[in-house]
Design a protein around this motif. Structure first.
Motif, mmCIF file in Angstrom:
data_model
loop_
_atom_site.group_PDB
_atom_site.id
_atom_site.type_symbol
_atom_site.label_atom_id
_atom_site.label_comp_id
_atom_site.label_asym_id
_atom_site.label_seq_id
_atom_site.Cartn_x
_atom_site.Cartn_y
_atom_site.Cartn_z
ATOM 1 N N LEU A 146 0.857 -1.118 0.080
ATOM 2 C CA LEU A 146 -0.141 0.220 -0.002
ATOM 3 C C LEU A 146 0.726 1.243 -0.071
ATOM 4 N N TRP A 147 2.044 1.281 -0.840
ATOM 5 C CA TRP A 147 2.911 2.459 -0.680
ATOM 6 C C TRP A 147 2.170 3.660 -1.319
ATOM 7 N N SER A 148 1.194 3.483 -2.320
ATOM 8 C CA SER A 148 0.676 4.717 -2.753
ATOM 9 C C SER A 148 -0.316 5.486 -1.770
ATOM 10 N N THR A 149 -0.552 4.839 -0.533
ATOM 11 C CA THR A 149 -1.505 5.502 0.602
ATOM 12 C C THR A 149 -0.530 6.108 1.408
ATOM 13 N N ILE A 150 0.771 6.282 1.213
ATOM 14 C CA ILE A 150 1.616 6.547 2.571
ATOM 15 C C ILE A 150 2.485 7.722 1.852
ATOM 16 N N SER A 151 2.457 8.865 2.685
ATOM 17 C CA SER A 151 3.122 10.003 2.516
ATOM 18 C C SER A 151 4.325 9.633 3.479
ATOM 19 N N PHE A 152 5.804 9.932 2.898
ATOM 20 C CA PHE A 152 6.922 9.957 3.590
ATOM 21 C C PHE A 152 7.293 11.321 3.749
ATOM 22 N N ASP A 153 6.575 12.360 3.450
ATOM 23 C CA ASP A 153 7.143 13.715 3.934
ATOM 24 C C ASP A 153 6.172 14.499 4.832
ATOM 25 N N LYS A 154 5.076 13.858 5.333
ATOM 26 C CA LYS A 154 4.345 14.581 6.061
ATOM 27 C C LYS A 154 4.763 14.720 7.506
ATOM 28 N N GLY A 155 5.637 14.053 8.003
ATOM 29 C CA GLY A 155 6.016 14.175 9.466
ATOM 30 C C GLY A 155 5.346 13.342 10.318
ATOM 31 N N CYS A 156 5.392 13.384 11.574
ATOM 32 C CA CYS A 156 4.874 12.538 12.570
ATOM 33 C C CYS A 156 3.420 11.865 12.477
ATOM 34 N N TYR A 157 3.170 10.535 12.751
ATOM 35 C CA TYR A 157 2.162 9.929 13.075
ATOM 36 C C TYR A 157 2.279 8.914 13.509
ATOM 37 N N ASN A 190 11.394 2.025 5.153
ATOM 38 C CA ASN A 190 11.721 2.464 3.608
ATOM 39 C C ASN A 190 13.171 2.800 3.704
ATOM 40 N N THR A 191 13.860 3.527 4.626
ATOM 41 C CA THR A 191 15.078 4.023 4.416
ATOM 42 C C THR A 191 16.123 2.999 4.380
ATOM 43 N N TYR A 192 16.001 1.932 5.145
ATOM 44 C CA TYR A 192 16.930 0.810 5.410
ATOM 45 C C TYR A 192 16.489 -0.531 4.290
ATOM 46 N N GLN A 193 15.475 -0.219 3.426
ATOM 47 C CA GLN A 193 14.829 -1.247 2.658
ATOM 48 C C GLN A 193 14.584 -2.607 3.464
ATOM 49 N N GLY A 194 13.936 -2.596 4.524
ATOM 50 C CA GLY A 194 13.806 -3.560 5.532
ATOM 51 C C GLY A 194 12.653 -4.382 5.319
ATOM 52 N N VAL A 195 11.922 -4.569 4.284
ATOM 53 C CA VAL A 195 10.826 -4.998 3.897
ATOM 54 C C VAL A 195 10.884 -6.661 3.573
ATOM 55 N N LYS A 196 10.600 -7.475 4.596
ATOM 56 C CA LYS A 196 10.955 -8.668 4.565
ATOM 57 C C LYS A 196 10.107 -9.815 3.972
ATOM 58 N N TYR A 214 10.252 1.104 -3.512
ATOM 59 C CA TYR A 214 10.765 1.899 -2.175
ATOM 60 C C TYR A 214 10.529 3.515 -2.456
ATOM 61 N N TYR A 215 10.507 4.517 -1.606
ATOM 62 C CA TYR A 215 10.503 5.717 -1.780
ATOM 63 C C TYR A 215 11.730 6.559 -1.730
ATOM 64 N N LYS A 216 11.939 7.222 -2.533
ATOM 65 C CA LYS A 216 13.479 7.859 -2.907
ATOM 66 C C LYS A 216 13.112 9.404 -2.567
#
Length: 353
Positions: A249-260, A270-276, A350-352
Motif C-alpha cells: 500500500l505504498w501509494s497510501t503513504i506520505s513519507f514527507d508528512k512528518g509524525c503520525y 523504507n530507509t533501510y529497505q527492510g521489507v521482509k 521503495y520511496y526515494k
C-alpha cells in the motif's frame, strides 16, 4: 429504508445472507465479473462502515492518525489512507472524503466500531473533533466499468456533473431529486464511482441506476474483483501481523508528512529497505484454501491469505518472503502449484526522497 431496497433487489434475483445485510449474488456472477471490465455494473456496499469526523481539528486529527497527507486535502477531494498501530502494523485501509464541514470515512465491513473506539482514545479534552458512526443511516453503491461515465451521463442524470469529476475528487449531485455524494473511484484499480447517501433514498437511487442498464452484482463478484485486483481485506491481508509496506500500500503513504502513529517504523523500513515479506497475486493450477503455507524447495516462505475461482481460473493473494523472489516465482501451496503475479492494486517500490 434499506428494507424497501432489499425487496426491490430480491425481485431482480438477489440472493442475500440470512440477515439480509449482504447481497451474495444476483445469479449472474460470470456476466457480472466480465461486465465490470467491458461494460458497467453496480454493487451494493451498504454493509461497509461509514464514520463522520467533524470539528475544526478534524483534518489535523486524521492526518496524525493515518499514513497519508490528509492536511493537504481540500473540500471536494478524497484519499485512501491506512490506520496503523504504534508499531506500524495495519488496522484498516479506508477512503476519506473531505467536505466543507466533515470528513466521511468509508471503512471495511465490521471495522467501524473498532476504528471509532481507536480514534476516540486519542481525542484529548482540548481537541475540536467529533466522531459519529453513521453506517446505519446511509447507503453505499459502487459503479464499476469502462462504460460507467457514459451510463451515468445518459439522460443527463446528474446534470452532466460526472464528466467534470477528476481523479481523487468527489461532489454532491442530484439524482431524481435525491442528494448524493459521488466520488471518483471504486476501491479497486478499475474505473467507476462510489455513491454515498441517506438510506431512505436507496430504493429510488438503485432503481434509477439499474433502469439505465447498469448490471447489478453481488458481493461474490466484488470478492472476485478484489482478489484479481489485489485489494487487501481485513482479517486476511489487513491484520496486525503485517505493515502497509509489506501489504503493497505504498501509494497510501506520505513519507514527507512528518509524525503520525507508527511513522517511525514505516520510515525506517523504507530507509533501510527492510521489507521482509510482500503481498503478491498468485495464479494457481487448482483450488486451494486460504491459510495454506507457501513453500519453495520444501521450505516455508509465506502464507496464502485469499483464494477464489473465477470461471476456469484459480487465483489468490499470498505473503511471500522477499528473499524467496518475486513476480514469476513458482511455489507450492498445499496440493497446488502457484506462480506469483503482479496485481494492479499493489506496488512494491521503495520511496526515494
Amino acid at each position: 429504508m434499506l428494507q424497501e431496497l432489499r425487496e426491490l433487489q430480491k425481485k431482480s434475483g438477489a440472493i442475500l445472507t440470512e440477515d439480509e445485510s449482504i447481497i451474495e449474488s444476483f445469479g449472474n456472477d460470470s456476466q457480472g465479473f466480465n461486465s465490470a471490465d467491458n461494460d458497467v455494473v453496480i454493487c451494493d456496499r451498504s454493509h461497509w462502515g461509514l464514520l463522520q469526523l467533524t470539528g475544526s481539528d478534524r483534518l489535523r486529527f486524521l492526518h496524525n492518525q493515518t499514513t497519508n497527507n490528509i492536511n493537504s486535502l481540500q473540500p471536494g477531494q478524497l484519499s485512501d489512507t491506512v490506520f496503523v498501530n504504534s508499531t506500524g502494523r495495519t488496522l484498516d485501509l479506508v477512503t476519506a472524503y473531505v467536505t466543507e464541514d466533515s470528513i466521511f470515512l468509508l471503512v471495511s465491513p465490521n471495522r467501524q466500531q473498532f476504528l471509532y473506539e481507536w480514534m476516540d482514545r486519542y481525542i484529548f479534552p482540548m481537541d475540536k473533533v467529533g466522531i459519529k458512526d453513521i453506517s446505519d443511516k446511509n447507503a453505499i453503491f459502487t459503479i464499476i466499468g469502462s462504460e460507467a461515465t457514459t451510463k451515468l451521463n445518459q439522460g443527463d442524470i446528474a446534470n452532466n456533473a460526472i464528466t467534470e469529476l477528476s481523479p481523487n475528487n468527489h461532489k454532491f449531485v442530484t439524482i431524481n431529486d435525491e442528494k448524493v455524494l459521488i466520488g471518483e473511484g471504486t476501491g479497486l484499480k478499475l474505473p467507476g464511482y462510489t455513491l454515498i447517501f441517506p438510506e431512505n433514498q436507496a430504493k429510488t437511487v438503485w432503481e434509477t441506476l439499474t433502469n439505465l442498464g447498469i448490471i447489478p452484482v453481488g458481493d461474490r463478484v466484488w470478492e472476485q474483483l478484489r482478489i484479481k485486483q489485489g485489494r487487501p481485506y481485513p482479517d486476511q491481508e489487513l491484520t496486525e501481523n503485517y505493515n502497509p509496506l509489506e501489504t503493497g500500500l505504498w501509494s497510501t503513504i506520505s513519507f514527507d508528512k512528518g509524525c503520525y502513529i507508527g511513522q517511525e517504523t514505516i520510515a525506517r523500513l523504507n530507509t533501510y529497505q527492510g521489507v521482509k515479506q510482500r503481498l503478491w497475486g498468485v495464479k494457481l493450477n487448482q483450488e486451494v484454501k486460504a491459510g495454506n503455507t507457501v513453500t519453495l524447495d520444501d521450505k516455508k516462505v509465506g502464507i496464502l491469505t485469499s483464494s477464489i475461482q473465477i470461471e476456469d481460473e484459480y487465483i489468490g493473494l499470498a505473503y511471500v518472503r522477499t528473499k524467496a523472489g518475486g513476480e514469476g516465482l513458482k511455489v507450492t501451496i498445499g496440493e497446488a502449484i502457484g506462480e506469483l503475479i503482479a496485481v494492479p492494486f499493489l506496488s512494491h517500490e521503495y520511496y526515494k526522497p
